[in-house]
Design a protein around this motif. Structure first.
Motif, PDB file in Angstrom:
ATOM      1  N   TYR A  75       0.649  -0.944  -0.027  1.00  0.00           N
ATOM      2  CA  TYR A  75       0.088  -0.076  -0.037  1.00  0.00           C
ATOM      3  C   TYR A  75       0.920   1.307   0.015  1.00  0.00           C
ATOM      4  N   TYR A  85      -2.645   3.570   1.844  1.00  0.00           N
ATOM      5  CA  TYR A  85      -2.685   2.784   3.519  1.00  0.00           C
ATOM      6  C   TYR A  85      -3.686   4.092   3.995  1.00  0.00           C
ATOM      7  N   PRO A 109      -1.856  -5.120   8.215  1.00  0.00           N
ATOM      8  CA  PRO A 109      -1.030  -4.237   7.127  1.00  0.00           C
ATOM      9  C   PRO A 109       0.172  -3.671   8.262  1.00  0.00           C
ATOM     10  N   ARG A 115       2.802  -1.042   8.990  1.00  0.00           N
ATOM     11  CA  ARG A 115       3.174   0.562   8.360  1.00  0.00           C
ATOM     12  C   ARG A 115       4.734   0.646   8.475  1.00  0.00           C
TER      13      ARG A 115
END
Length: 459
Positions: free
Chosen positions: A90, A95, A334, A336
């Protein structure tokens, strides 16, 4: 005869043992060091290669490099190179949009879409009190453009839905065709509305029909309400429609299975070393004993496949439709990164409670009911009442509960006749193919014989 070991001999033995242990330890350490060095060298070689390409491009390329795009594609390319087909990258903005959509900051216009053979986005569901509902968009309408961009130029439903999203109070320009092909264009202002993942209704023969579009945080409570409502209305069997359900949140799918399944283990996570960890179990407190059918297709995936497999194993449910997708892996949340972007990778294989795994193979069905070419074309035009796959699932549920209606018998007979017809057509085609092949083979032999004769004559 007793032998006594002297102090000197004991010391020698201890020293020898220490020497052997130290040698083994050093050997293992050296091998690990060599492996680490090799790994480091391979990484250095990879990074050096990228740096080499970078130097050459920057020195000679005619085009100006967009650094952000370059880094994004490098990262995406790395994930692609790992062979993890479910890994995803992403960008920072993507994101942010993902997080905003999940926490409700980013809103759509209140529609579910499907791209059919026309290439336009057909509206398959409209939520109450949504901007789309207030504008007069109904099921069956086609969205043809978003902010002046033809939806045919966008890559699928997700891209179209992304274009339709925005923060509360912002607006998006939408063009659509109604049922009479009249074009409408209007600015829709994003505002809050309630979404659902479960729809249900009672069908003929007291068959409770439940459509689960995906699994998320609201699905367990919605499913619980649906089952209770149908049970109160004397449902004699249940059909769970999982077609086009791509999965969603695994924990919530496990909670949904727990709502209907008897006591038992529901799933394991298996790591790359083969170690299994229990993901969830059913307590059996809310066990539903009604006959069940799961309607599935090639787009039924992941958590939805686990739901269908668990109900077949634990509740004796029958699967109707076509073989499922076969996505039996677990992805991370996800992760980061420092620049605001994020990655998702596969972290384990999903194993069913009975030890089976559908990854790569999908779930085979108990009652095969594919759509014909004409039925596929009309797929998004069908309703619950006339959808041929739902009808087959309903007749199967009625047979399981012993309440088959006349229409159920007729539908089942019709489906079997269609299957027999398809089989007959296939047999005829196979016979024709075999005859053609035999003819071709004879011709080939004749040609070979002529060639051989010609060759002999030439000699």
């Amino acid at each position: 005869m007793n032998r006594k070991i002297s102090v000197g001999m004991a010391v020698s033995i201890v020293i020898l043992a220490m020497t052997v242990t130290f040698s083994i330890t050093m050997l293992v350490a050296m091998r690990l060091f060599d492996s680490t060095v090799s790994s480091v060298k391979e990484k250095e070689s990879m990074y050096n290669k990228i740096a080499e390409v970078d130097r050459y491009v920057r020195s000679n390329d005619y085009y100006q490099i967009d650094e952000t795009t370059l880094y994004d594609r490098l990262t995406a390319g790395y994930l692609l190179g790992t062979g993890d087909k479910y890994a995803r990258y992403y960008t920072a903005s993507a994101y942010t949009d993902l997080m905003n959509a999940q926490n409700g900051t980013l809103l759509g216009i209140g529609v579910e879409l499907a791209v059919d053979q026309s290439g336009y986005a057909k509206v398959t569901k409209v939520y109450d009190e949504s901007p789309a509902k207030e504008a007069g968009i109904t099921v069956g309408c086609y969205i043809t453009a978003v902010d002046g961009t033809d939806v045919k130029s966008l890559s699928g439903v997700d891209a179209i839905q992304t274009r339709l999203r925005g923060e509360s109070g912002t607006s998006v320009n939408v063009t659509w065709l109604d049922s009479e092909a009249t074009e409408h264009t209007v600015d829709l202002t994003h505002s809050g509305y309630s979404t659902t993942t479960v729809d249900f209704q009672m069908l003929q023969g007291n068959v409770g029909y439940i459509k689960i579009r995906q699994f998320d945080a609201s699905t367990p409570s919605e499913l619980d309400y649906a089952i209770r409502s149908l049970s109160t209305n004397n449902a004699l069997s249940l059909v769970f429609d999982l077609r086009d359900n791509g999965g969603g949140l695994l924990d919530d799918a496990l909670s949904c299975i727990d709502l209907v399944a008897p006591e038992g283990t529901l799933a394991y996570a298996e790591d790359q070393n083969g170690t299994r960890t229990v993901l969830g179990s059913s307590t059996g407190d809310s066990y539903v004993s009604l006959p069940m059918v799961c309607l599935v297709n090639g787009n039924t995936a992941s958590a939805a496949e686990l739901f269908a497999s668990s109900l077949r194993t634990l509740n004796g449910a029958r699967l109707v439709g076509t073989t499922t997708m076969g996505k039996g892996t677990i992805q991370s949340s996800p992760q980061r990164l420092s620049d605001g972007s994020a990655v998702v990778i596969t972290v384990a294989k999903l194993i069913c409670g009975d030890g089976s795994c559908f990854d790569g193979t999908g779930l085979s069905v108990d009652v095969d009911r594919p759509l014909t070419a004409d039925e596929q074309t009309a797929y998004y035009d069908y309703t619950v009442e006339n959808d041929p796959q739902i009808q087959r699932a309903v007749s199967t549920a009625q047979q399981m509960s012993g309440t088959t209606t006349v229409s159920g018998v007729n539908e089942a007979a019709s489906s079997e006749a269609a299957s027999d017809s398809t089989a007959a057509d296939s047999a005829a085609a196979e016979a024709a193919s075999s005859e053609a092949a035999a003819s071709s083979e004879t011709a080939a032999e004749s040609a070979a014989s002529s060639e051989e004769t010609a060759s002999s004559t030439a000699e």
